[in-house]
Design an enzyme around this catalytic site. Structure first.
Site, mmCIF file in Angstrom:
data_model
loop_
_atom_site.group_PDB
_atom_site.id
_atom_site.type_symbol
_atom_site.label_atom_id
_atom_site.label_comp_id
_atom_site.label_asym_id
_atom_site.label_seq_id
_atom_site.Cartn_x
_atom_site.Cartn_y
_atom_site.Cartn_z
ATOM 1 N N LYS A 110 -35.271 2.529 -34.954
ATOM 2 C CA LYS A 110 -35.243 1.862 -33.588
ATOM 3 C C LYS A 110 -33.700 1.642 -33.724
ATOM 4 O O LYS A 110 -33.215 0.437 -33.605
ATOM 5 C CB LYS A 110 -36.361 0.533 -33.597
HETATM 6 P P1 NAD Z 1 -41.679 2.009 -19.077
HETATM 7 O O1 NAD Z 1 -40.063 0.905 -19.499
HETATM 8 O O2 NAD Z 1 -41.447 3.606 -18.385
HETATM 9 O O3 NAD Z 1 -42.635 1.295 -18.782
HETATM 10 C C1 NAD Z 1 -43.140 -0.131 -19.788
HETATM 11 C C2 NAD Z 1 -44.534 -0.441 -18.863
HETATM 12 O O4 NAD Z 1 -45.328 -1.492 -19.308
HETATM 13 C C3 NAD Z 1 -43.366 -0.951 -16.695
HETATM 14 O O5 NAD Z 1 -44.595 0.234 -16.091
HETATM 15 C C4 NAD Z 1 -43.692 -2.755 -17.027
HETATM 16 O O6 NAD Z 1 -43.621 -3.156 -15.217
HETATM 17 C C5 NAD Z 1 -45.168 -2.506 -17.841
HETATM 18 N N1 NAD Z 1 -44.231 -4.164 -18.378
HETATM 19 C C6 NAD Z 1 -43.926 -4.882 -18.911
HETATM 20 N N2 NAD Z 1 -44.263 -5.746 -19.144
HETATM 21 C C7 NAD Z 1 -45.798 -5.812 -18.816
HETATM 22 C C8 NAD Z 1 -46.754 -7.162 -18.108
HETATM 23 N N3 NAD Z 1 -46.305 -7.987 -19.635
HETATM 24 N N4 NAD Z 1 -47.413 -6.491 -17.757
HETATM 25 C C9 NAD Z 1 -48.143 -5.143 -17.594
HETATM 26 N N5 NAD Z 1 -46.952 -4.604 -18.195
HETATM 27 C C10 NAD Z 1 -45.812 -4.824 -18.041
HETATM 28 O O7 NAD Z 1 -41.555 2.729 -21.171
HETATM 29 P P2 NAD Z 1 -42.573 3.054 -22.221
HETATM 30 O O8 NAD Z 1 -41.779 4.067 -22.090
HETATM 31 O O9 NAD Z 1 -43.509 3.302 -21.071
HETATM 32 O O10 NAD Z 1 -43.196 2.399 -23.192
HETATM 33 C C11 NAD Z 1 -44.282 1.755 -23.305
HETATM 34 C C12 NAD Z 1 -44.826 1.314 -24.583
HETATM 35 O O11 NAD Z 1 -44.996 2.690 -25.097
HETATM 36 C C13 NAD Z 1 -43.702 0.299 -25.480
HETATM 37 O O12 NAD Z 1 -44.398 -0.528 -26.483
HETATM 38 C C14 NAD Z 1 -42.650 1.913 -26.465
HETATM 39 O O13 NAD Z 1 -41.966 1.391 -27.298
HETATM 40 C C15 NAD Z 1 -44.509 2.553 -26.374
HETATM 41 N N6 NAD Z 1 -44.414 3.897 -26.952
HETATM 42 C C16 NAD Z 1 -43.236 4.644 -25.735
HETATM 43 C C17 NAD Z 1 -43.119 6.486 -26.129
HETATM 44 C C18 NAD Z 1 -42.145 6.800 -25.146
HETATM 45 O O14 NAD Z 1 -42.340 8.453 -25.742
HETATM 46 N N7 NAD Z 1 -41.594 6.447 -23.713
HETATM 47 C C19 NAD Z 1 -43.357 6.661 -27.310
HETATM 48 C C20 NAD Z 1 -43.954 5.757 -27.891
HETATM 49 C C21 NAD Z 1 -44.603 4.734 -28.160
#
Ligand code: NAD
Length: 419
Positions: A110
């Site tokens: 990561k």
């Molecule tokens: P992203 O940046 O596209 O979206 C994050 C979202 O969370 C945004 O809408 C933001 O406004 C919201 N957010 C942040 N803090 C918040 C809070 N306190 N309350 C409510 N909403 C809040 O990120 P993503 O890629 O969707 O990733 C989200 C999660 O999924 C992370 O934990 C990431 O590690 C995990 N993840 C993502 C992927 C991927 O392929 N993108 C894969 C596995 C895991």
């Protein structure tokens, strides 16, 4: 209250689940538990970039390569002000467990930069991203360590890294990053893969719980890549998505939100909480709504000992990494809440990243239908392995997923030999 060290907490949970496996007795003299909880390499470095006004800004950049016993390091890049070494280690640790649960031939890593990325201009964002590729030029590579998107990074950042790699190394290697746009060697189906995988596991868990998806209710925390895809696919499956939030606020509608209209609203750049066909509530109240399914898809520690007793959902699908804090795990188990753990639930993203990397190595590209079918095969297979073990041993899905992953990595580590 002092901030708890995320990585120390992650290790504590791991030890608890690994203990019944008696690994030290089965693999004597291998120091196996310490091997599985010690990162191979942690890089923390200075990242300096130029702001548009000509001044220089210094940030900290990280890459933790946790374990490559089962294949090259693999893991996302996060640009966020609270990124630090402990969080990056915890995320890298979960990453190698995740690739093992779904049995794809990668290890775990990561990375991130502690920066208020959203406040930067487009040119500044490109400079930060390309600097990241530059400072880590010797760490990344298609057979070594392959980044992907995470919070605040997307196809755009992956393309910038690909371009930086080409400039630094003087050759094209599409497989150096995954999560690229299709035009740059990305895979069909990658953008929505994590959310699609989350919904596949929800459908499997719902079958086990005799919960009919059409007509069931759900709340989704976070409306980024993962959360918005989950909301859309649940809506398409007939689930009433009655609440969603993002960092700026929450919107609810007891009849079910019109998710396609909400997506259009957000894509037009309007604040989610100002969606006209719903009511605003306090952002974090969304987590304790009276729903069948709760999908935390934002950041770590959304559910802690403080709010877990008020969580009403019967099924929690961990779209985010680490959204249920270790101090909340037993509270939810005690309330008979079924939790699909992150290392299984959100593994669809890395699974399609693997397909993307395979396609890049062969320079032969699959249609979206094939990607989605292969994703379904992997996710359903992994879910069933975990759920069957959990039922047999009367343990939680989380413990079962940890046991399966730990067994696989321990075996690979020991097979490598000791010289
Ligand atoms: P992203 O940046 O596209 O979206 C994050 C979202 O969370 C945004 O809408 C933001 O406004 C919201 N957010 C942040 N803090 C918040 C809070 N306190 N309350 C409510 N909403 C809040 O990120 P993503 O890629 O969707 O990733 C989200 C999660 O999924 C992370 O934990 C990431 O590690 C995990 N993840 C993502 C992927 C991927 O392929 N993108 C894969 C596995 C895991």
């Amino acid at each position: 209250m002092a901030q708890q060290d995320v990585f120390e907490l992650a290790k504590k949970l791991f030890y608890r689940y690994a203990e019944p496996l008696n690994l030290d007795a089965r693999y004597p003299g291998c120091d196996i538990l310490r091997r599985l909880t010690t990162p191979d390499r942690s890089v923390e470095c200075r990242l300096t970039f130029q702001r548009d006004d000509g001044t220089m800004q210094v940030s900290r950049a990280y890459r933790v390569q946790f374990n490559d016993d089962r294949g090259p390091y693999k893991g996302g890049i996060r640009f966020h002000p609270i990124v630090d070494l402990s969080e990056t280690k915890a995320l890298a640790f979960w990453m190698y467990l995740k690739t093992a649960v779904v049995d794809i031939p990668f290890g775990g890593a990561k990375g991130g930069v502690a920066v208020d990325y959203e406040s930067l201009s487009l040119a500044e964002k490109e400079r930060v991203t390309k600097r990241y590729a530059l400072v880590l030029r010797d760490e990344l590579g298609p057979g070594k360590d392959i980044p992907a998107p995470d919070v605040n990074t997307s196809q755009r950042e992956m393309t910038w890294i690909l371009d930086a790699w080409r400039m630094i190394h003087g050759r094209y290697e599409r497989g150096v990053v995954t999560g690229k746009p299709i035009s740059m060697g990305g895979s069909h189906g990658r953008r929505g893969a994590t959310g699609r995988g989350v919904v596949i596991t929800i459908a499997e868990a719902a079958k086990d719980m005799n919960l009919e998806l059409p007509g069931a209710t759900a709340a989704v925390q976070g409306f980024g890549n993962v959360g918005s895809t989950v909301a859309r696919l649940l809506h398409e499956a007939g689930v009433r998505v009655v609440g969603v939030n993002d960092v700026g606020g929450a919107i609810v509608n007891a009849d079910g939100l019109d998710i396609p209209a909400l997506l259009e609203h957000v894509q037009a750049g309007k604040p989610l909480a100002q969606f006209p066909r719903g009511e605003q509530i306090d952002r974090d109240e969304l987590l304790v709504m009276d729903v069948d399914i709760l999908v935390p898809a934002a950041l770590e520690n959304a559910i802690t000992a403080a709010n877990a007793p008020r969580v009403k959902a019967h099924l929690i699908a961990e779209g985010a990494n680490g959204p249920v804090a270790p101090d909340a795990v037993d509270i939810l188990t005690g309330r008979a809440t079924r939790v699909i753990p992150d290392i299984l639930c959100n593994a669809g993203g890395v699974t399609v990243s693997y397909f993307e990397w395979v396609q890049n190595r062969q320079e032969f590209y699959w249609p979206e239908q094939r990607v989605n079918e292969e994703l379904r095969r992997v996710m359903v297979g992994a879910y069933r392995d975990v759920a069957d073990l959990a039922a047999r041993e009367k343990i939680t899905l989380r413990e079962a997923a940890y046991r399966i992953a730990t067994e696989r990595v321990a075996e690979a580590a020991v097979r490598r030999g000791v010289q």
